[in-house]
Design an enzyme around this catalytic site. Structure first.
Site, PDB file in Angstrom:
ATOM      1  N   LYS A  11      41.864 -33.569 -10.688  1.00  0.00           N
ATOM      2  CA  LYS A  11      43.155 -33.822 -11.638  1.00  0.00           C
ATOM      3  C   LYS A  11      43.910 -32.605 -11.694  1.00  0.00           C
ATOM      4  CE  LYS A  11      40.648 -37.296 -14.036  1.00  0.00           C
ATOM      5  NZ  LYS A  11      40.445 -38.069 -15.354  1.00  0.00           N
ATOM      6  N   TYR A  51      45.413 -46.758 -12.632  1.00  0.00           N
ATOM      7  CA  TYR A  51      44.483 -46.787 -13.672  1.00  0.00           C
ATOM      8  C   TYR A  51      44.798 -48.296 -14.454  1.00  0.00           C
ATOM      9  CZ  TYR A  51      42.763 -41.960 -13.671  1.00  0.00           C
ATOM     10  OH  TYR A  51      41.891 -41.172 -13.212  1.00  0.00           O
ATOM     11  N   ASN A 114      39.778 -33.907 -17.600  1.00  0.00           N
ATOM     12  CA  ASN A 114      38.395 -33.566 -17.265  1.00  0.00           C
ATOM     13  C   ASN A 114      38.094 -33.282 -15.830  1.00  0.00           C
ATOM     14  OD1 ASN A 114      38.856 -36.395 -16.521  1.00  0.00           O
ATOM     15  ND2 ASN A 114      37.074 -37.104 -17.455  1.00  0.00           N
ATOM     16  N   HIS A 117      38.049 -37.263 -11.293  1.00  0.00           N
ATOM     17  CA  HIS A 117      37.803 -38.686 -11.431  1.00  0.00           C
ATOM     18  C   HIS A 117      36.492 -38.918 -10.506  1.00  0.00           C
ATOM     19  CE1 HIS A 117      38.265 -42.981 -11.563  1.00  0.00           C
ATOM     20  NE2 HIS A 117      38.108 -42.950 -10.159  1.00  0.00           N
ATOM     21  N   GLU A 128      39.970 -48.042  -4.920  1.00  0.00           N
ATOM     22  CA  GLU A 128      40.541 -46.739  -4.874  1.00  0.00           C
ATOM     23  C   GLU A 128      40.736 -46.060  -3.781  1.00  0.00           C
ATOM     24  OE1 GLU A 128      38.266 -46.354  -9.344  1.00  0.00           O
ATOM     25  OE2 GLU A 128      37.710 -44.699  -7.853  1.00  0.00           O
TER      26      GLU A 128
HETATM   27  P1  CMP Z   1      38.439 -41.116 -15.069  1.00  0.00           P
HETATM   28  O1  CMP Z   1      36.905 -40.970 -14.572  1.00  0.00           O
HETATM   29  O2  CMP Z   1      39.486 -40.529 -14.294  1.00  0.00           O
HETATM   30  O3  CMP Z   1      38.841 -42.446 -15.724  1.00  0.00           O
HETATM   31  C1  CMP Z   1      39.437 -42.648 -16.664  1.00  0.00           C
HETATM   32  C2  CMP Z   1      40.110 -41.683 -17.629  1.00  0.00           C
HETATM   33  O4  CMP Z   1      40.597 -41.768 -18.871  1.00  0.00           O
HETATM   34  C3  CMP Z   1      38.828 -40.759 -17.691  1.00  0.00           C
HETATM   35  O5  CMP Z   1      38.278 -40.050 -16.581  1.00  0.00           O
HETATM   36  C4  CMP Z   1      39.329 -39.789 -18.796  1.00  0.00           C
HETATM   37  O6  CMP Z   1      40.236 -38.686 -18.314  1.00  0.00           O
HETATM   38  C5  CMP Z   1      40.423 -40.535 -19.469  1.00  0.00           C
HETATM   39  N1  CMP Z   1      39.916 -41.149 -20.904  1.00  0.00           N
HETATM   40  C6  CMP Z   1      38.886 -41.865 -20.860  1.00  0.00           C
HETATM   41  N2  CMP Z   1      38.314 -42.127 -22.219  1.00  0.00           N
HETATM   42  C7  CMP Z   1      39.574 -41.530 -22.902  1.00  0.00           C
HETATM   43  C8  CMP Z   1      39.603 -41.631 -24.166  1.00  0.00           C
HETATM   44  N3  CMP Z   1      38.757 -42.039 -25.262  1.00  0.00           N
HETATM   45  N4  CMP Z   1      40.991 -40.569 -24.754  1.00  0.00           N
HETATM   46  C9  CMP Z   1      41.517 -40.158 -23.636  1.00  0.00           C
HETATM   47  N5  CMP Z   1      41.450 -40.012 -22.499  1.00  0.00           N
HETATM   48  C10 CMP Z   1      40.177 -40.868 -21.840  1.00  0.00           C
END
Ligand code: CMP
Length: 139
Positions: A11, A51, A114, A117, A128
């Site tokens: 990311k 998404y 985070n 993904h 994806e």
């Molecule tokens: P990812 O694995 O990319 O899939 C969806 C993303 O949404 C996830 O990682 C997080 O970065 C984001 N995400 C999931 N839950 C939350 C939340 N409660 N608040 C903010 N971001 C979220």
């Protein structure tokens, strides 16, 4: 066990912080083979489509803004049990809950930023991957 595929993105924050090399080393050291990879920047429309499953969630708009805020690395990875093993390697979605030694524990900034993904099923890995890679870009 069958060799199968998972899809990942490094990311924007992890890319900007120069964590790409460290993350790819962890991926290779864990036995994943890179089948396709590219450095690109998502438009807000593309990030919104990718998404779309989260469209009704309160964090959707912020997630789309973040994922289109800078370059990302997209990659298709192959390994036995790829989807589950990759989710183990990256750790919990919220890095506060991620196990020590996982990619997110080491490189994530917060729940939204985070680091990486990872696909949650074989079906979604293929969906994806199709967002990013044509047949001739897969090796
Ligand atoms: P990812 O694995 O990319 O899939 C969806 C993303 O949404 C996830 O990682 C997080 O970065 C984001 N995400 C999931 N839950 C939350 C939340 N409660 N608040 C903010 N971001 C979220």
């Amino acid at each position: 066990m069958n060799r199968n595929l998972t899809f990942t993105m490094i990311k924007p924050t992890a890319f900007k912080n120069n964590n790409t090399g460290g993350i790819l080393k962890m991926i290779n050291d864990a036995g994943f083979v890179i089948k396709a990879m590219k450095l690109t920047r998502l438009s807000p429309e593309f990030a919104g489509d990718f998404y779309a499953v989260h469209k009704e969630r309160p964090f959707y708009g912020a997630l789309v803004d973040f994922m289109s805020s800078g370059p990302i690395i997209a990659a298709l990875l192959e390994k036995d049990n790829a989807v589950d093993d990759y989710r183990t390697l990256i750790g919990a979605t919220n890095p506060e809950n991620a196990v020590k030694g996982t990619i997110r524990k080491m490189y994530a900034t917060n729940l939204q930023q985070n680091a990486v993904h990872g696909s949650d099923s074989d079906e979604n890995a293929n969906i994806e991957a199709d967002f990013f890679f044509s047949k001739t870009e897969r090796y």
